[in-house]
Design a protein around this motif. Structure first.
Motif, PDB file in Angstrom:
ATOM      1  N   UNK A 135      16.404 -14.591  -6.099  1.00 37.47           N
ATOM      2  CA  UNK A 135      15.388 -13.578  -6.366  1.00 37.47           C
ATOM      3  C   UNK A 135      15.324 -13.296  -7.867  1.00 37.47           C
ATOM      4  N   UNK A 136      14.121 -13.416  -8.431  1.00 40.49           N
ATOM      5  CA  UNK A 136      13.930 -13.163  -9.860  1.00 40.49           C
ATOM      6  C   UNK A 136      13.258 -11.830 -10.121  1.00 40.49           C
ATOM      7  N   UNK A 137      12.264 -11.467  -9.281  1.00 41.52           N
ATOM      8  CA  UNK A 137      11.525 -10.222  -9.472  1.00 41.52           C
ATOM      9  C   UNK A 137      11.195  -9.602  -8.123  1.00 41.52           C
ATOM     10  N   UNK A 138      11.039  -8.287  -8.132  1.00 42.36           N
ATOM     11  CA  UNK A 138      10.564  -7.542  -6.970  1.00 42.36           C
ATOM     12  C   UNK A 138       9.499  -6.564  -7.444  1.00 42.36           C
ATOM     13  N   UNK A 139       8.386  -6.510  -6.713  1.00 40.06           N
ATOM     14  CA  UNK A 139       7.320  -5.556  -6.997  1.00 40.06           C
ATOM     15  C   UNK A 139       7.196  -4.615  -5.806  1.00 40.06           C
ATOM     16  N   UNK A 140       7.299  -3.308  -6.078  1.00 42.96           N
ATOM     17  CA  UNK A 140       7.244  -2.309  -5.007  1.00 42.96           C
ATOM     18  C   UNK A 140       6.171  -1.271  -5.315  1.00 42.96           C
ATOM     19  N   UNK A 141       5.324  -0.989  -4.323  1.00 50.28           N
ATOM     20  CA  UNK A 141       5.163  -1.720  -3.068  1.00 50.28           C
ATOM     21  C   UNK A 141       4.480  -3.059  -3.297  1.00 50.28           C
ATOM     22  N   UNK A 142       4.487  -3.930  -2.288  1.00 54.94           N
ATOM     23  CA  UNK A 142       3.834  -5.228  -2.424  1.00 54.94           C
ATOM     24  C   UNK A 142       2.352  -5.031  -2.721  1.00 54.94           C
TER      25      UNK A 142
ATOM     26  N   UNK B   5       7.156  -1.974   2.114  1.00 49.94           N
ATOM     27  CA  UNK B   5       7.359  -3.416   2.018  1.00 49.94           C
ATOM     28  C   UNK B   5       7.126  -3.845   0.574  1.00 49.94           C
ATOM     29  N   UNK B   6       7.949  -4.787   0.083  1.00 53.50           N
ATOM     30  CA  UNK B   6       7.873  -5.213  -1.309  1.00 53.50           C
ATOM     31  C   UNK B   6       7.606  -6.713  -1.376  1.00 53.50           C
ATOM     32  N   UNK B   7       7.114  -7.151  -2.530  1.00 56.99           N
ATOM     33  CA  UNK B   7       6.930  -8.578  -2.788  1.00 56.99           C
ATOM     34  C   UNK B   7       8.098  -9.084  -3.617  1.00 56.99           C
ATOM     35  N   UNK B   8       8.650 -10.228  -3.230  1.00 56.15           N
ATOM     36  CA  UNK B   8       9.754 -10.827  -3.976  1.00 56.15           C
ATOM     37  C   UNK B   8       9.311 -12.168  -4.546  1.00 56.15           C
ATOM     38  N   UNK B   9       9.818 -12.475  -5.731  1.00 61.62           N
ATOM     39  CA  UNK B   9       9.514 -13.741  -6.399  1.00 61.62           C
ATOM     40  C   UNK B   9      10.820 -14.484  -6.605  1.00 61.62           C
TER      41      UNK B   9
ATOM     42  N   UNK C  66       6.888   0.085  -9.008  1.00 60.61           N
ATOM     43  CA  UNK C  66       8.191  -0.211  -9.590  1.00 60.61           C
ATOM     44  C   UNK C  66       8.371  -1.721  -9.614  1.00 60.61           C
ATOM     45  N   UNK C  67       8.942  -2.215 -10.696  1.00 60.20           N
ATOM     46  CA  UNK C  67       9.249  -3.639 -10.810  1.00 60.20           C
ATOM     47  C   UNK C  67      10.712  -3.789 -11.181  1.00 60.20           C
ATOM     48  N   UNK C  68      11.399  -4.646 -10.451  1.00 64.24           N
ATOM     49  CA  UNK C  68      12.788  -5.000 -10.734  1.00 64.24           C
ATOM     50  C   UNK C  68      12.810  -6.452 -11.203  1.00 64.24           C
ATOM     51  N   UNK C  69      13.468  -6.715 -12.329  1.00 60.59           N
ATOM     52  CA  UNK C  69      13.647  -8.074 -12.831  1.00 60.59           C
ATOM     53  C   UNK C  69      15.135  -8.353 -12.938  1.00 60.59           C
ATOM     54  N   UNK C  70      15.591  -9.411 -12.283  1.00 59.14           N
ATOM     55  CA  UNK C  70      16.998  -9.776 -12.371  1.00 59.14           C
ATOM     56  C   UNK C  70      17.324 -10.399 -13.715  1.00 59.14           C
ATOM     57  N   UNK C  71      18.506 -10.103 -14.215  1.00 57.30           N
ATOM     58  CA  UNK C  71      19.055 -10.792 -15.381  1.00 57.30           C
ATOM     59  C   UNK C  71      19.916 -11.932 -14.836  1.00 57.30           C
TER      60      UNK C  71
END
Length: 378
Positions: free
Chosen positions: A215-222, A205-209, A309-314
């Motif tokens: 969606x701007x960012x995702x942090x995995x795992x939450x 499960x991940x945290x989304x911002x 892992x962190x995903x940041x949307x452009x």
């Protein structure tokens, strides 16, 4: 002969299926809505996904049809099934992603935890819902909304008057969806893959911002997630995948409340923004997993490759300067960052790419991802 997967829709999700398809020896074919879309490299046809003849012609020489989005009309999906085409996910599952009222009703039947909700056909019914929920509600159009579109927070029934007028002018009846305005602590997302033979795999499960409904960012795992909550999120995702008989990737957007409840917000039956971190951050990316699932191949390991892992949307993208120069600068300053662009023209709020970073220290990983993404804004 290689297995052939036909993807309806030429957006970035289809684009990101290309690399794993090549690695798996799968022939990927894409029906794009227009020339020059994100998945143009694999676009073997251009046409209207709402036209049954167009989609049937595209599906003639593939082993399975899947989707970049959930907007293909039910009558087109039915025509594919009637023609003997393997459609995954199928129309009986997709209708719950296409219509939020049907989704809420079916999830209630499955006993899934949800916000309070009700269909409302006029301002009087909406006002009654507001009166029962402390004077505030989220109102959604049942079909077509995404990334904050078709969603409003209202505190008076008159604030949805234009939507009720549109319903009346449509002539087919119908209702809006009114939901409890949830006092949530954070938003989470649970991804699950399921293949026709029944094998299911759940990702962490991940945290989304969110930023402006996008969606701007995702942090995995939450982070700061108790084992009980992890287990509940996975149980919800697997229960929905099995209950709706979904084939492929499923993303379940969730609210975590202050009293540690987990409530289902939205569903997506395809690869999803909340899973982009898996491209470099998981043993099996969501895009490879989706291809495996729709072809009924053994599912891959969803385990993370690193602690974080962190995903940041452009979002929006650069309006000036050379994109090549920005790439070079971002890669020079942040060599650990994996930069993905979608081949889209810049537009305020538009998802035009994302950055992934994985590592052992969350603060550093988040900094590197945000800093690399910042090179692509104006």
């Amino acid at each position: 002969m290689a297995l052939r997967v036909g993807v309806v829709g030429g957006g970035q999700l289809a684009r990101m299926m290309i690399a794993p398809a090549v690695e798996l020896g799968i022939e990927l074919r894409v029906l794009a809505e227009q020339p020059g879309m994100s998945a143009a490299l694999a676009a073997t046809a251009v046409g209207d996904y709402r036209d049954a003849d167009t989609v049937l012609a595209f599906a003639r020489d593939v082993d399975v049809i899947t989707f970049d989005h959930e907007h293909v009309p039910q009558e087109v999906l039915a025509a594919l099934v009637d023609a003997g085409v393997a459609v995954r996910p199928g129309p009986d599952a997709l209708r719950f992603a296409q219509d939020k009222l049907e989704m809420r009703a079916r999830l209630s039947q499955l006993g899934m935890p949800q916000p309070d909700w009700a269909p409302v056909t006029d301002a009087e019914q909406l006002q009654a819902f507001l009166d029962d929920h402390d004077g505030a509600a989220v109102v959604k159009t049942p079909r077509g909304g995404y990334d904050g579109k078709g969603v409003r927070v209202v505190r008076a029934a008159t604030e949805a008057e234009d939507w009720f007028t549109t319903l009346a002018e449509d002539g087919r009846g119908g209702a809006l969806l009114a939901e409890e305005l949830v006092d949530f602590r954070r938003e989470l997302a649970q991804q699950v893959a399921r293949r026709p033979s029944g094998e299911v795999r759940a990702y962490p499960v991940v945290e989304t911002v969110q930023q402006g409904g996008v969606c701007a960012e995702v942090v995995a795992p939450a982070p700061h997630t108790a084992e009980r909550l992890e287990a509940v999120a996975a149980q919800i995702g697997i229960g929905i995948a099995e209950g709706l008989e979904i084939t492929g990737m499923l993303a379940v957007e969730l609210f975590e409340t202050a009293d540690e409840r987990v409530l289902v917000n939205e569903l997506a039956m395809r690869p999803h923004n909340s899973g982009h971190w898996t491209q470099e951050g998981a043993v099996t990316s969501q895009f490879e997993q989706h291809l495996r699932a729709v072809l009924d191949l053994p599912l891959g390991d969803p385990s993370p490759r690193a602690a974080w892992s962190v995903m940041v949307n452009i979002l929006g993208g650069p309006k000036s300067d050379s994109l090549d120069a920005r790439f070079a600068a971002a890669m020079t300053e942040h060599p650990a960052a994996k930069i993905h662009t979608y081949g889209k023209d810049p537009r305020p709020g538009r998802k035009v790419g994302h950055v992934n970073v994985s590592g052992e220290d969350l603060d550093d990983v988040a900094y590197q991802a945000r800093a690399a993404a910042s090179f692509f804004g104006d």
